[in-house]
Motif scaffolding. Structure first.
Motif, short mmCIF file in Angstrom:
data_model
loop_
_atom_site.label_atom_id
_atom_site.label_comp_id
_atom_site.label_asym_id
_atom_site.label_seq_id
_atom_site.Cartn_x
_atom_site.Cartn_y
_atom_site.Cartn_z
N PHE A 89 0.84 -1.21 0.00
CA PHE A 89 0.00 0.00 0.00
C PHE A 89 0.87 1.26 0.00
O PHE A 89 0.68 2.16 -0.82
CB PHE A 89 -0.94 0.02 1.22
CG PHE A 89 -1.72 1.31 1.32
CD1 PHE A 89 -2.89 1.48 0.59
CD2 PHE A 89 -1.27 2.36 2.12
CE1 PHE A 89 -3.59 2.69 0.64
CE2 PHE A 89 -1.97 3.57 2.17
CZ PHE A 89 -3.14 3.73 1.44
N HIS A 93 1.49 4.31 -2.67
CA HIS A 93 1.09 5.67 -2.26
C HIS A 93 2.28 6.63 -2.32
O HIS A 93 2.29 7.58 -3.09
CB HIS A 93 0.49 5.64 -0.85
CG HIS A 93 0.06 7.00 -0.38
ND1 HIS A 93 -1.08 7.60 -0.86
CD2 HIS A 93 0.63 7.89 0.47
CE1 HIS A 93 -1.20 8.81 -0.31
NE2 HIS A 93 -0.18 9.01 0.50
N LYS A 248 -8.19 6.26 1.17
CA LYS A 248 -7.42 5.36 0.31
C LYS A 248 -7.18 4.01 1.00
O LYS A 248 -7.23 2.96 0.37
CB LYS A 248 -6.10 6.05 -0.03
CG LYS A 248 -5.53 5.66 -1.36
CD LYS A 248 -4.43 6.64 -1.77
CE LYS A 248 -3.56 6.04 -2.84
NZ LYS A 248 -2.46 6.93 -3.23
N LEU A 249 -6.91 4.07 2.30
CA LEU A 249 -6.72 2.83 3.06
C LEU A 249 -8.02 2.02 3.07
O LEU A 249 -8.00 0.79 2.95
CB LEU A 249 -6.30 3.15 4.50
CG LEU A 249 -4.82 3.46 4.73
CD1 LEU A 249 -4.62 4.11 6.10
CD2 LEU A 249 -3.96 2.20 4.62
N TYR A 252 -8.55 0.25 -0.06
CA TYR A 252 -7.59 -0.85 -0.18
C TYR A 252 -7.98 -2.04 0.69
O TYR A 252 -7.72 -3.18 0.35
CB TYR A 252 -6.22 -0.31 0.22
CG TYR A 252 -5.02 -1.20 -0.03
CD1 TYR A 252 -4.48 -1.35 -1.31
CD2 TYR A 252 -4.39 -1.85 1.02
CE1 TYR A 252 -3.36 -2.12 -1.52
CE2 TYR A 252 -3.24 -2.62 0.81
CZ TYR A 252 -2.73 -2.76 -0.46
OH TYR A 252 -1.61 -3.51 -0.67
N TYR A 253 -8.57 -1.74 1.85
CA TYR A 253 -8.86 -2.81 2.81
C TYR A 253 -10.33 -3.18 2.94
O TYR A 253 -10.66 -4.27 3.39
CB TYR A 253 -8.33 -2.43 4.20
CG TYR A 253 -6.84 -2.62 4.34
CD1 TYR A 253 -6.29 -3.90 4.49
CD2 TYR A 253 -5.97 -1.54 4.31
CE1 TYR A 253 -4.92 -4.09 4.62
CE2 TYR A 253 -4.59 -1.71 4.43
CZ TYR A 253 -4.08 -2.99 4.59
OH TYR A 253 -2.73 -3.18 4.70
#
Lengths: 402, 390
Positions: A89, A93, A248-249, A252-253
């Motif tokens: 990640f 980034h 964004k996290l 992603y998750y």
């Protein structure tokens, strides 16, 4: 009393956190219960082996093949695989492209990855500070050459546009002023042996070149500043940094389109407690286990390859024959799939999502399945994908999802 | 057009094709043969204009490049209308095209406020937006308005920004021969069955992607029986252009083909590296045009080659050149108006050591869009006078 964690929930948690797993691990997590399972996944990262190459500083392609072997081997074997998915990640980034950064060697790339690994779980401000001082980054975005006579705006611009605030929260003037604040932030080799004398195993270190630094006063986001450190402090205090990265996290998750209430709640957790606590909050949140968010993310090529090899019981990132060309074949395959490690396509990182599944990249994923022929007995797909019943399941759409 | 429509369409094409193969496919080919085709070649890395189109009558050129200049006797003189310029010796295969008026040379092409970053400059060329606000590509925006999933095709791994629209992006085919499903029969049968089992949510989107891959596999599979007649250089670019020729010959039906050839970033040891690449480029272009002539399509195909920037006028300490600004564009084809579109570069009036840009690349794009009957103003967001190459 500890909250229970069902086996299907444990499968989902392990797949999302680590992009790698087998049935027995999911079963063990389920037995631990929710909190302890999350604790065990979010342990301090196991350090990766050092990068040590025999090739010369001009053989950067070979260094990249070696780095790829090193990282994927580590991801396949480490007891802390969740840390490696988080490294990916941060790599996507706080991007740096090895290919574009001619001054860098494999050791510089690997030092940046060590920063992502050791500081990836910590407070965002600390990670940001480390990235801003990271030689690979300083070289990649040209800050290493930035001096008061000609401030280079590349780093300052991306710092705000891509790394912290996102577009719309700063002006061109802020870019120019902060570029002046970062002048003199450069790199040097401890041995002083650069150019043709360069030892690819010796990494650059940060160096503040005082006489390159513009000591005049600057104004950044409406506040007077002098140094790059002050710019970073302002960005670290800015709530938008946490909203931007937190979203964004979550993409992603949790889900490529995370629900807005979770984005604002997550931003607060990220700002007050850091990335590890953010992930703990997310992984113990009932929303994380909601059916709508299951199997909603397209695996990136690295996640697909690592997940598949691990499911096949492999401890080395080996595709096909174990010959002299194996490491080149792996990198070629990843290139066809659209994700070359250490080389995001642009400073924006990988777009991800359905763009991973354009015609040629998807074809490469499907053709990879055939390369696992003969490994069926050791194949355990329960964590790799939903709805697996045997090796033939690898052609299901679900195999592409995380 | 979204993926679902795309699939419906390609399945329909498939079904019809099976029902009445010969007649329909012949009609399709005939209809398509009247249409113009644009082939775009992205020379990634920044091709050095001054050693490609050489001001060999200018002493300043030789003074700026003591170790990497192309010597006067080696330069291919472009004669009367060549603005005192000449071509790199490795471009000899292009000389016949120049003489026939089928090669347009456009020096110092760029845009306002030039950027020397590969990434930023490439993105500017791909989006056709020097202000960097636009995220979609110029041809992607054109493709948004088309009805055919194969209206454009990228020959390579991952579709570049130029071909990404709001609604869709061009299919990416890395090679005609390599674009095959290689799996044992039981897996292939399982894949077929899975592709016909509808799903929900993200898995359904993946299934749709599989179906569009399947459509592309079928289409490209039909192309595979076509072979090229001309001799292409043994280089990825030669292979890519040979594949474009096969796609055109086989009636794939794209109006736009796009491919990339890298290696132009000659910071060091430029002479041998650039010479080798220019050799591959000119041999491949020449072979491609021979193939187009052989199938009677040469007058329908316009080839456009560009690089994200040219390079610094003065050579650097490593016998190379650093990133510059204005660069050279080439336009070739049997139906174009060849010639020199611009003058000899002024080596005394430089922009921070670089050639000043003379022609906005969007004027060239405008001409290329006109070639395929696209609405250039709509695609480019404003009016750009098309360069007179078409």
């Amino acid at each position: 009393m500890a909250k229970p964690l069902s086996y299907p929930d444990a499968v989902h948690l392990l797949r999302r956190a680590a992009a790698r797993g087998r049935a027995e691990e999911a079963r063990r997590l389920s037995e631990l219960g929710l909190e302890a399972a999350v604790d065990s996944l979010l342990q301090d990262p196991t350090p990766a082996p050092a990068f040590k190459t025999e090739v010369s500083s001009s053989e950067r392609g070979e260094q990249q093949r070696q780095l790829t072997q090193l990282w994927l081997t580590h991801w396949l074997n480490t007891p802390t695989p969740a840390a490696e998915r988080l490294v990916l990640f941060w790599h996507g980034h706080f991007t740096s492209e090895f290919r574009e950064t001619m001054g860098a060697q494999g050791s510089d790339v690997w030092a940046q990855f060590a920063t992502f690994r050791t500081q990836g779980y910590g407070p965002l401000g600390e990670l940001l500070k480390a990235v801003a001082h990271n030689p690979m980054m300083l070289l990649y975005l040209n800050n290493a050459e930035s001096r008061k006579e000609h401030p280079n705006e590349n780093w300052a611009r991306e710092l705000m546009e891509l790394y912290t605030l996102g577009p719309g929260f700063y002006s061109e003037k802020d870019v120019q002023e902060s570029a002046r604040a970062f002048t003199g932030w450069t790199v040097r080799l401890p041995s002083g042996k650069g150019g043709k004398m360069r030892d690819p195993n010796e990494a650059f270190e940060f160096f503040f070149r005082k006489n390159w630094h513009d000591t005049g006063s600057k104004s950044f986001l409406g506040q007077p500043v002098e140094s790059g450190d002050e710019v970073l402090e302002i960005l670290t205090r800015h709530p938008q940094t946490y909203a931007f990265i937190g979203r964004k996290l979550l993409a992603y998750y949790l889900d490529p389109q995370p629900p807005a209430p979770l984005v604002s709640e997550g931003a607060k957790v990220l700002q007050s407690s850091g990335t590890r606590e953010f992930l703990r909050w997310l992984f113990t949140h009932p929303e994380f286990y909601a059916p709508a968010h299951r199997a909603s993310i397209v695996k990136s090529p690295l996640e697909y390859v690592v997940g598949l090899l691990y499911a096949a019981g492999q401890t080395r990132p080996l595709i096909g024959k174990d010959d002299g060309k194996a490491s080149g074949r792996l990198l070629g395959l990843l290139a066809t799939m659209g994700q070359v490690p250490f080389d995001p396509p642009t400073v924006k990182g990988w777009d991800g999502g359905m763009s991973w599944l354009a015609e040629s990249p998807l074809l490469a994923r499907l053709n990879l399945v055939a390369a696992l022929a003969g490994q069926e007995p050791s194949l355990n797909l329960e964590v790799f994908m939903d709805g697996a019943t045997g090796p033939l399941s690898l052609v299901k759409p679900e195999a592409q999802l995380l | 057009m979204d993926r679902r429509d795309f699939i419906k369409k390609s399945l329909l094409t498939l079904a019809l094709g099976q029902a009445a193969p010969s007649l329909l496919s012949r009609t399709a080919l005939a209809a398509q043969s009247r249409e113009k085709i644009l082939v775009v070649v992205n020379l990634f890395g920044g091709n050095d204009q001054l050693n490609t189109l050489i001001p060999f009558r200018n002493d300043l050129y030789y003074r700026n490049r003591p170790s990497i200049a192309i010597s006067r006797e080696q330069v291919l003189d472009l004669g009367q209308n060549g603005a005192r310029l000449g071509l790199h010796p490795q471009l000899r295969p292009l000389m016949a095209m120049w003489d026939a008026g089928e090669l347009a040379l456009i020096p110092q092409v760029g845009y306002p406020n030039p950027n020397r970053s590969h990434f930023i400059s490439t993105s500017i060329w791909h989006t056709a937006d020097p202000t960097r606000r636009e995220r979609t590509g110029w041809l992607g925006r054109w493709g948004d308005g088309q009805d055919d999933p194969f209206c454009d095709t990228f020959i390579g791994g991952a579709t570049p920004q130029a071909l990404q629209g709001h609604e869709r992006s061009a299919p990416a085919v890395s090679s005609v021969d390599g674009f095959t499903l290689r799996m044992p029969k039981p897996l292939e049968a399982a894949l077929e069955a899975e592709m016909h089992t509808q799903r929900q949510g993200q898995a359904e989107e993946v299934r749709q992607a599989m179906l569009s891959l399947r459509g592309a596999l079928d289409k490209i599979g039909q192309i595979r029986t076509y072979s090229t007649k001309a001799q292409y250089p043994n280089h990825p670019f030669g292979k890519n252009l040979a594949d474009v020729a096969r796609m055109i010959a086989g009636g794939l039906g794209s109006s736009v083909y796009y491919t990339t050839v890298g290696g132009w970033d000659t910071h060091a040891a430029q002479l041998p590296r650039q010479g080798e690449l220019l050799g591959y480029l000119s041999q491949a272009l020449s072979a491609f045009r021979a193939d187009m002539k052989a199938i009677g399509r040469d007058k329908d195909v316009l080839i456009l080659a560009f690089s994200e920037f040219g390079r610094r006028v003065q050579e650097n300490a490593s016998h190379g050149t650093d990133h510059g600004k204005g660069g050279l564009m080439l336009v070739l084809g049997g139906g174009i108006k060849g010639g020199m579109y611009g003058g000899e570069p002024n080596l005394e009036d430089l922009d921070d050591g670089d050639l000043r840009y003379q022609t906005d690349f969007r004027n060239v794009y405008s001409a290329a869009l006109g070639w395929i009957q696209a609405d250039a103003k709509q695609v480019l967001g404003q009016e750009f006078k098309p360069l007179g190459v078409v």
